[in-house]
Motif scaffolding. Sequence first.
Motif, PDB file in Angstrom:
ATOM      1  N   MET A   1       0.814  -1.153  -0.003  1.00  0.00           N
ATOM      2  CA  MET A   1       0.129  -0.148  -0.053  1.00  0.00           C
ATOM      3  C   MET A   1       0.697   1.108  -0.131  1.00  0.00           C
ATOM      4  O   MET A   1       1.838   1.397   0.722  1.00  0.00           O
ATOM      5  N   ASN A   2       0.520   2.217  -0.864  1.00  0.00           N
ATOM      6  CA  ASN A   2       1.537   3.253  -1.102  1.00  0.00           C
ATOM      7  C   ASN A   2       1.012   4.499   0.077  1.00  0.00           C
ATOM      8  O   ASN A   2      -0.300   4.233   0.743  1.00  0.00           O
ATOM      9  N   ASP A   3       1.705   5.276   0.037  1.00  0.00           N
ATOM     10  CA  ASP A   3       1.253   6.511   1.045  1.00  0.00           C
ATOM     11  C   ASP A   3      -0.220   7.045   0.741  1.00  0.00           C
ATOM     12  O   ASP A   3      -0.692   7.532   1.515  1.00  0.00           O
ATOM     13  N   LEU A   4      -0.310   7.463  -0.549  1.00  0.00           N
ATOM     14  CA  LEU A   4      -1.597   8.052  -0.815  1.00  0.00           C
ATOM     15  C   LEU A   4      -2.734   7.096  -0.668  1.00  0.00           C
ATOM     16  O   LEU A   4      -3.712   7.473  -0.104  1.00  0.00           O
ATOM     17  N   GLN A   5      -2.449   5.944  -1.066  1.00  0.00           N
ATOM     18  CA  GLN A   5      -3.701   5.005  -0.707  1.00  0.00           C
ATOM     19  C   GLN A   5      -3.842   4.761   0.990  1.00  0.00           C
ATOM     20  O   GLN A   5      -4.873   4.801   1.309  1.00  0.00           O
ATOM     21  N   ALA A   6      -3.023   4.869   1.603  1.00  0.00           N
ATOM     22  CA  ALA A   6      -2.814   4.616   3.169  1.00  0.00           C
ATOM     23  C   ALA A   6      -3.692   6.072   3.660  1.00  0.00           C
ATOM     24  O   ALA A   6      -4.576   6.103   4.790  1.00  0.00           O
ATOM     25  N   LEU A   7      -3.304   7.021   3.021  1.00  0.00           N
ATOM     26  CA  LEU A   7      -3.930   8.519   3.409  1.00  0.00           C
ATOM     27  C   LEU A   7      -5.637   8.410   3.012  1.00  0.00           C
ATOM     28  O   LEU A   7      -6.443   8.755   3.929  1.00  0.00           O
ATOM     29  N   LYS A   8      -6.085   7.755   1.986  1.00  0.00           N
ATOM     30  CA  LYS A   8      -7.167   7.635   1.427  1.00  0.00           C
ATOM     31  C   LYS A   8      -7.974   6.703   2.430  1.00  0.00           C
ATOM     32  O   LYS A   8      -9.128   6.982   2.769  1.00  0.00           O
ATOM     33  N   GLU A   9      -7.372   5.691   2.840  1.00  0.00           N
ATOM     34  CA  GLU A   9      -8.095   4.499   3.653  1.00  0.00           C
ATOM     35  C   GLU A   9      -8.409   5.337   4.993  1.00  0.00           C
ATOM     36  O   GLU A   9      -9.353   5.193   5.714  1.00  0.00           O
ATOM     37  N   GLN A  10      -7.220   6.082   5.374  1.00  0.00           N
ATOM     38  CA  GLN A  10      -7.276   6.843   6.681  1.00  0.00           C
ATOM     39  C   GLN A  10      -8.569   7.898   6.721  1.00  0.00           C
ATOM     40  O   GLN A  10      -9.539   7.965   7.608  1.00  0.00           O
ATOM     41  N   LEU A  11      -8.815   8.417   5.619  1.00  0.00           N
ATOM     42  CA  LEU A  11      -9.911   9.520   5.577  1.00  0.00           C
ATOM     43  C   LEU A  11     -11.083   8.981   5.259  1.00  0.00           C
ATOM     44  O   LEU A  11     -12.104   9.398   5.793  1.00  0.00           O
ATOM     45  N   ILE A  12     -11.231   7.530   4.667  1.00  0.00           N
ATOM     46  CA  ILE A  12     -12.387   7.016   4.588  1.00  0.00           C
ATOM     47  C   ILE A  12     -13.116   6.670   5.995  1.00  0.00           C
ATOM     48  O   ILE A  12     -14.092   6.776   6.326  1.00  0.00           O
TER      49      ILE A  12
END
Length: 422
Positions: A1-12
């Motif tokens: 999981m890249n950093d952007l995907q991790a950030l998006k998961e966090q925001l969801i």
Amino acid sequence: MNDLQALKEQLIDAVEQHQDELIEFCSRLIQIPSVNPPGDTTEITAFIENYLSEVGITYEKYEAADKMFNLVASIGNDAGKELVYCGHTDVVPVGDLAKWDFDPFSGEVKDGWMLGRGASDMKAGLAGIIFATKLLKKLNIELPGKLTLAIVPDEETGGEFGVPWLLERKLVKGDGCLIAEPSSPLNPTIGQKGSYWFELEVRGEPGHGSLSPLAGRNAIVDAIRAIQEIRTLWDMEITIPEEVQPLIEVSKKYMREVEKDRLKYQEVLEKITVNIGTIEGGTKSNVIPDYCKVQVDCRLPFGVTQEEVTDILKNKLDALEIDYSIQRFGFKSVANFTPADNPVCQSIVENISFVTGQEAYGVMQWASSDARHFRQYDIPVLQYGPAYLPSIHGYNEKVRVEDIIRCAKVYITAAIDFLYQK
């Protein structure tokens, strides 16, 4: 999981954790009547101002017309791209209250539904884009660009004091725009037909009704002949430009496979539709009418211009040898679209799939909206918002709560993707 995907998961996850705030905010928006006409958005604008101020989001407020307010608010910085999230605060009138099963301004949540005028068009979408922006600010998410909210009045009457007013004055710019107008869950609208509204006035000669048809000239009868010719616009064969044929075909697929009740309407994507909306004429049953006015709503596909339609109409009506004039009014636009591979379209579509785990793609709408104004200013735009489509502008308007939450997740993750794109 890249950093952007991790950030998006966090925001969801953050949307999930704060969903009660989102639903309460949406409910409060519905409880504030902002019916247009008359279009007074004073109260709802003040409420949104307070909501943004809670986390220190600054904004500019513009009164474009009496009691019609635009709000423009931004987070992030000017170093990168700018994404505009747009929504309107006005709603259509409620009509006959006796035909509602609930208070149209209750904002009640019942059995998983948000109830009230504007629930689908478009206070749920408006709530989602404002909530997503506020949550990004609240979580101190560093953005490599700017996310701007354009909150406007005067959309439901096709007026000029919202989006076009802001764009003309260069108060809103952007590299891409999303309008949170109602759409289906997996299919944002990336194109729309043109609008061609006009009033036909036919003039006759009055006389005593007992002498008709030998005396005078009956304007209503001449108008009926004119209407018959106007309706033949539907029969015209339009050559659809090659560059938009893929959009037409995928939109037909949508009507066959998703909104299956729309299957019978596939032809409207390639035809000039003609709606005879109102007729007014005459004075009494025993007087030969000397005037008749007819208001007509035509929607134009790709491949035909407004000028061409005007010429066709004049040729048809001139051949009738009647005394008439045509006056344009209301919505005026040509068919327009944003390519599916444009970054703003990709960001929304890909994040619909990211949030739902299902295939998503953009389609064409057969009506018109504020999207046309953004495209006139070379700002790529699409529409995506929560809605129960059968209830829009009708009685018992509503939207599923789960759809409000889903769209908020898409808004917040798509902003990340778009602003981080090089």
